[in-house]
Structure formats: structure tokens, C-alpha cells
Motif scaffolding. Sequence first.
Motif, PDB file in Angstrom:
ATOM      1  N   UNK A 251     -46.431 -15.100 101.332  1.00 48.58           N
ATOM      2  CA  UNK A 251     -46.680 -14.480  99.908  1.00 48.58           C
ATOM      3  C   UNK A 251     -46.777 -15.468  98.965  1.00 48.58           C
ATOM      4  N   UNK A 252     -45.670 -16.366  98.867  1.00 55.07           N
ATOM      5  CA  UNK A 252     -45.348 -17.508  98.209  1.00 55.07           C
ATOM      6  C   UNK A 252     -46.240 -18.711  98.346  1.00 55.07           C
ATOM      7  N   UNK A 253     -46.602 -18.869  99.561  1.00 54.79           N
ATOM      8  CA  UNK A 253     -47.529 -20.135  99.734  1.00 54.79           C
ATOM      9  C   UNK A 253     -48.955 -19.738  99.125  1.00 54.79           C
ATOM     10  N   UNK A 254     -49.305 -18.579  99.355  1.00 52.92           N
ATOM     11  CA  UNK A 254     -50.696 -17.868  98.615  1.00 52.92           C
ATOM     12  C   UNK A 254     -50.596 -17.820  97.220  1.00 52.92           C
ATOM     13  N   UNK A 255     -49.417 -17.570  96.700  1.00 49.33           N
ATOM     14  CA  UNK A 255     -49.383 -17.531  94.981  1.00 49.33           C
ATOM     15  C   UNK A 255     -49.375 -18.792  94.444  1.00 49.33           C
ATOM     16  N   UNK A 256     -48.833 -19.646  95.264  1.00 49.36           N
ATOM     17  CA  UNK A 256     -48.736 -21.136  94.645  1.00 49.36           C
ATOM     18  C   UNK A 256     -50.062 -21.826  94.690  1.00 49.36           C
ATOM     19  N   UNK A 257     -50.933 -21.113  95.378  1.00 48.59           N
ATOM     20  CA  UNK A 257     -52.301 -21.935  95.340  1.00 48.59           C
ATOM     21  C   UNK A 257     -53.155 -20.971  94.595  1.00 48.59           C
ATOM     22  N   UNK A 289     -45.167 -30.176 101.707  1.00 47.70           N
ATOM     23  CA  UNK A 289     -46.556 -30.476 101.156  1.00 47.70           C
ATOM     24  C   UNK A 289     -47.148 -29.432 100.216  1.00 47.70           C
ATOM     25  N   UNK A 290     -46.530 -28.048 100.023  1.00 44.44           N
ATOM     26  CA  UNK A 290     -46.995 -27.232  98.896  1.00 44.44           C
ATOM     27  C   UNK A 290     -46.488 -27.921  97.663  1.00 44.44           C
ATOM     28  N   UNK A 291     -45.247 -28.272  97.313  1.00 39.46           N
ATOM     29  CA  UNK A 291     -44.933 -28.766  96.211  1.00 39.46           C
ATOM     30  C   UNK A 291     -45.479 -29.936  95.889  1.00 39.46           C
ATOM     31  N   UNK A 292     -45.857 -30.897  96.700  1.00 38.52           N
ATOM     32  CA  UNK A 292     -46.710 -32.380  96.701  1.00 38.52           C
ATOM     33  C   UNK A 292     -47.874 -31.839  96.043  1.00 38.52           C
TER      34      UNK A 292
END
Length: 866
Positions: A251-257, A289-292
Amino acid sequence: MFVRKMTPSQSSLFGEIDDLQDLTFIERPIRRCLKTAEEIDKLTVDEDLNDIERAVYLLSSGEDVQRASVIINLSNLVRQNPAETFRRVVPKVREVLHVAGADMQLAAAGSFLTVLQDDIVLIQTHTHSILQIVLLNLDHRDTVVSNAWLETLLSAIDALPKETIRQEILSPLLSKHQLSQSVPARLASCRILGKVVGKFESSIVKKDLLPLIRSLCQDVEYEVRACMCRQLENITRGIGLDHTKVEVLPELVELAQDEASTVRLAAFDTIINLLEMFDSDDRTCVIFPLVKAFCEKCFKGDEAVLASLSFQYGRLCHGLSESFTDEQHLWFLEFYKKLCCLGLQHENGHCESQPYPLELENKYALVRRNCAYNFPAIVLFADPNHFLSELYRTFSSLCHDPEISVRRTAAGGFHEVVKLLGPNVHYIHKELITLLQDDSLEVLDALLNNLQETLELATSRGEGAGPESKQVNIPDLVPALVAAEQKAASSLHWRVHEKLLQCYSCLPRVISGDQIYFRFFQRMFSIITTNNVLPVQREAVRTLCVFLRYNRKQEQRQEIISKIKQELAQGRSYWNRLRYLDLCEITIDLFSKSYFCKHFLVPALELVSDPVANVRYKLCYILPKLRSTIKPTDKHLLQQLEFCVRKLLCREKDKDVVATLRKTVLELDKMDITEPYHKRHERELLDQKKEKEETLLLEMELLERQQSEAKLAGDKQSEKKQRESKSGLSGSKGMSGSTSGATSSSSAGKEMRRAKLARSRSLSGHPTTTKMTNPEKSLKMKDSGSCPGSGKSAMLPLNDDNLRPHHFNVSSSISSTPSSSSMPVLIRSNTSSSVDHRSNGNKDTQSRKLSVQRKSNSFGMQSGRE
């Protein structure tokens, strides 16, 4: 008949006069009392009613003011009679709240929160009735009122039992279809879920709450998604590490995008707060990768999110640093450098802001300010040993930034950077001087908060008693401090000036005594005698006393004391004489009793005849302190003090001075009786310690003087030996072609020169003893030894243990003298034994040579006589 035309200004003036005349015809009734008789009848309540009946009556037929008063005092009614209050009063409150205004709604929210948090009323029926009112008003049309009721509910959840939360809060929440609710209701559901998740086991959360949480994370409104995203931190801590990777991380990965920047920012903040919850594989493969990608996207065009990213960047780097490869570590460091230069262009080593729109320029300035705030964390992240190659240019850019807020933030964290650099602190000496000379007083004020610690660390090479603790000379430090003080003095910000003078008390640990004497003493006198702000004057007096306390030259101390007496104690302005009495209070705490009585007591007592009543009033106020410095054996000073009091009692006419004098006399009579023995003993021990330190400073002055004289004598002797060696070489060359008689006479001359040379060497081997045998200089030393230097303050933040390495490091190169046996242990422990052995060895060999030559000369004389 001719009519003159009016000017526009005259026409407007007459127009205003006409308006004022029109106002005179308006008659307004003037009320002679605040309330009419009818209003008083409405507000009157029967005195025979009890509290419950009165509350019910006021809620039913009272005015709004009376109803609000009942609602505010609802918690007191519950404590007195909970059963009747919930049976009769609370239903009436519920009816009133349907039509009540915002003020009454806010008062009711606070009262019900107090009731819910009270342990006495946590009964199932009572809690049910209160929670029904709270949940009913969550959907109020006024956003302020609904938020107040929501805060009441969230605060009450901590005090409610688990079963009550399940039945009264979660059951209605789970039964409602979320999409059919309004946006404020769904936002309230997000916050309630984040609050109650910690009350239940992870299995219940996974089974009952996670479906609703996923639904809110995928809500059609970005506000709901962002609010639910911020609650994922509490939910993650509630379900544990095992379920986090499977349930929360996707869920966090999806919300970060997410397409909305607000949602991406909420996801980024949540990821940073949960970094310790993820293992190393998740950090390397998922989070990095997400933060980058998030950082690159923000840098390209999302300035609003970029400000939050720059603020959290220090935590982000430290949270991921253990999982970074060298390449990833370098990428984050380079990205930080880009953030520090965002919106700037560098020309000739200085930063200038590029022409951007004002709003964008402000956002870029905020990013650079956040980078300056995080700079100490980035120094630790990059390793302080690589500061010069990696971060020095960035730090210099922040210290020269065109925005005042950025430079102020850099100045506020300057001491942290100094701590991290340690022995490499000399890298940022130029930046320290730059911030001290900054054009803005805000920057100087931020630097002053920790200036003492900064200067002490910046001017020392490590800690300890070794040679590494010697003071480091910072170029332009003294002119920068002087310029900073003059700038603060010329401004209207007297508190900055006062703070700077307070920081000056660390200068004896930072710069030499001569620099303080020639650059700061006269300035302190000028501030005391000319400044118009009393706190600044008193701080200058205290700083002057600290300078005097740690000055190590007797001549300078005597000159300062004489100037204090001349310009303050005997000054023409009564303001200066008042400052002298302030100085006496400070010196009592700083110096020993004997030193104070010798130099400061008598001029203070002479102010008993001062023509200004304020000076005599101040003298009467500090008389007990002056009496505490006089030892019982000093009868002469006790008589002077008694004469001073008698003179005031006989001649004083000012009523305020007389009233203070009477209190002082009573206090003087009780001083020796009321004080406990242990306090008196502690004070005597402290005074003895001050006297030892004053004697130590004086002996260090004598030793330094002897060392300088010995060094000068050694330099002269070496020059003399060089001249004699040159003359001996020229004489030997001239005599090479002479006769045998001349050869014998030249050999005799060489023997005489050798004898003189040996004699001069034997005398130069111990110059200290030859100087000490001089009766005049020995008398001078005795006189100076009878006058101790200065004492230690228990009131100032000046730590004498920290001061000693700088003030007493000279003793490591001084040879032992006949007076060293009576010195404190500190001096004897610092004397070097290797120099003593060498000097003693030289003295022994030279004395042997001299004795042998004297014997040979005596034998030669006897043979000549024979």
C-alpha cells in the motif's frame, strides 16, 4: 454678484462638515443600566432549587449564557451526583446541542471529554449515553465544531476500555458503507482507525480492520488517501513486523506513486518514520528505488514536496545508511549538494540567487534552509574525515547564502559541525569569521546561542593536558569579535548586545591575556560609562570582572583596578558609582575575601557620604554582603564598616534609605548567629580554594617572567659565544707565521679565554638563581607575592578546570626553581623532568670545569711565587 469657485480640497472639507452636522440630528438612546428589569427577571432563579434542578431549569428556559454555564460545569455536577446528572441533565444537554451555536458546542466537547476521562463515571450506561452524543455531533456542518468533537473522541479512546471501544465506536464504523459517507466522515474514520488499532491484537486488526483500511487507502478523494496514509504508521506498529511486509508495504509503495503530491508526501513521511520496521532486503530492493525515484521527481518540478523532502533528508540518510552500497551512498550525498545550491548561481566563490518568481524563490530558500538544518547529520553521514573533499564547499555556500534565514540556520548548527570535525575544526575557521561579521543581527544572534562552546572547541587541538591542547590562533578572530560587538551596540537590539557580552566571558580560555587587555578592557569601560541600557551595563561589568579575574600580569591588574576606582567608584556620574556597587557584588562571588577587601571594600564604604540617595540606598542594600567578606581577625575593616553604619544612622534623612538601613542593621546583627555551621564551613573552603588559585596565577606569572629572562639571557650568551669563536679563529690564522715566543704567549691567551668562557658558561647555566640573588628583585617578588591575582567564580559558567590547560600549559617548559616546593601540585606536576636533568647535568659539568681551572690557576700562582 460674483461667486468664487471653490477648490476641490475646500469642497471636500465643506462636505465633511455637512456630514458631521447631519450626524448631530441623530438621537441615540443612552441606557443608564446594563440590564432592564425584564432581563433581570428572566435571569433570576429561585434560590431554593438544588444544583440538579437549577441546571434542568436553566437548560429548559434559561438564556444562552446560562445554558453555556451549565454545560461548562457539567463535570462538577457529575462528580457530585452522577446518577441524577445522567438521568435528568444530560438528556437536556443533548436537546440543547441540536440548536446550539458553535461556542456552546465547543464548550460541550470539552466538558464531555473531562467526563469521559474521569474514572468515577466509567459506567456502561453513562458511557453509552455520552458516546452517542459525541458520535452524533461528529457530522456537524461546521468544520471547527466537528473537529472539536473528533478530538474529544480520540482523546477519550485512551481512557475507555477495549470492549466499550468495540461496541460503541468500531461497530457503527464498520457497519457503514464508506463511499456513502461524506468526505469529513471518511476523514474522521481514518483518524479513528489509526487511534483504536493499538487497542487490539494483531489478529483482530488483520481480520476486521485491514479491509476497511485498504478501502480508505484507495478512496476516490485524495484527501482521504493522504489521511489514511499518515495513519499507516500507527497501524504498522499495531499489527507487528510480520504483517507489515505483506499488508502495509504494498500500500505504501502504491501511495508513494500516487498522482496527487499530497498523497506522495504523506507516503514519503510515513516511509521515513517506519524505516526501522523494514529489514535490510526491503530497504535495498524496495525502499531505496522508491525514494530515489521520489527524489528525482520532486527535484524536477514538485517544489512543495521538495521542501518536506529536504527537511526529512537527514533522517532518511541515516535510516538507510546501513543498507547503502558505495554507489548509493554517493548518490544521496550528491543529491544533497544539489538541494543546497537550488536556486543559486556561484560566481567568484559567492552565492547569488537566480531571477525566479517570488513564490518559487521563497520555496527554494526554504529548501536551502532545511538543508542547513540537516547539515550536521549529513556530516555524520558522509564521515567527518571526508569533510574537506566532500562537504566544505557546500557548507561555505550555506554560510554565504543570500537569504538571511539560511545563514541563520547554518549559524544555529555551527557548534554541532565543530564538534563533529574535532581536530579538523580549522577547516571552517573562515566560515566562523564570516558569520561573526554577517550584516544581519539575526545571524549573529543564532551564532551567540552556543558561541562559547564554539570558540573553545575551535581554538583547541583536542582535549587533555598534552601539547595538543595548546591554543590555536584563528586569524582575524579578535577583529571579528570587536566588529560584532560594535554592530550589536549600534543597533536597537540590546538583548543581542547583552548576549554577546555574556559570551565574552569565555575569552580568557580562547585568546591571550594581552589581546584581551589591549582590545577589550577599554571597550568594557566605555560600555559601562556610556551605554544607556542597564542589563548591558551590568553584563559589561561582569565581563570586566572575569577579565580581571584571569589576567596574569600584575601591572595590568593594578592599572585596571586603579581605573575602576577612578572612573566608577569616584566617577562624576552617580550612574557610574552605582555600577561600582554592582561590580562589588560580582567580585564578592568571583574573588577571595582577602583580595576583595584589599582592593574594593574601602572605596565602597567611602560612598557612605555620596550626595545621591540612590547610591546610599544601594550601599545599604549590599552592606551584609560586604560584611561577609571581612574576616573576624581584621579589626580595622570591621571598625570602618561599623563607622559607616553609624554615620548613616546619624545623618541619613531619606526615608527609603533609612527603611533599608534598619533592615540591614537587623540582618547584620543576625549574620553570625543564624548562619548554620556547615554553610559557613563550605564558604570558608570555597574562599580558601579561591586564594590558592589566585596565588597560583601569581606564581605562574613569576615563572613565566623568569622563563622569558632565562631565554633572553641564553640568546645573548649564544651570540657572545659565536662572536668569541669567530675572533678565536681569526687570531689563530694570524699567529701561524709568528715565532716560538709569540706561540707561547698565544697559548697563554687561549688558556685565559677558555677560563673566561668556562666561567661565563657556568654562570649562564643557572640564570634564575643569579636573578633571585638580586636583593631588589627579590623584594619585588615578595611584594607581588603578597598580592594574589584573582579568584574563582561559582556564579559564572566559566569552568576553571577547562581554563587551566590554557592558562597553565606554560609550566611544562619551565625548569624547577627554589620556590617550586611551595607551589600547588598543579604546577609541580606539569614541570618537565627532562629539561631539569639536562640543566642539572650542564651545571655539574660546568662547575667541575670551573673548579679544575681554579685549581690550575692557584697552582700556577704558587709556582710563580716560589
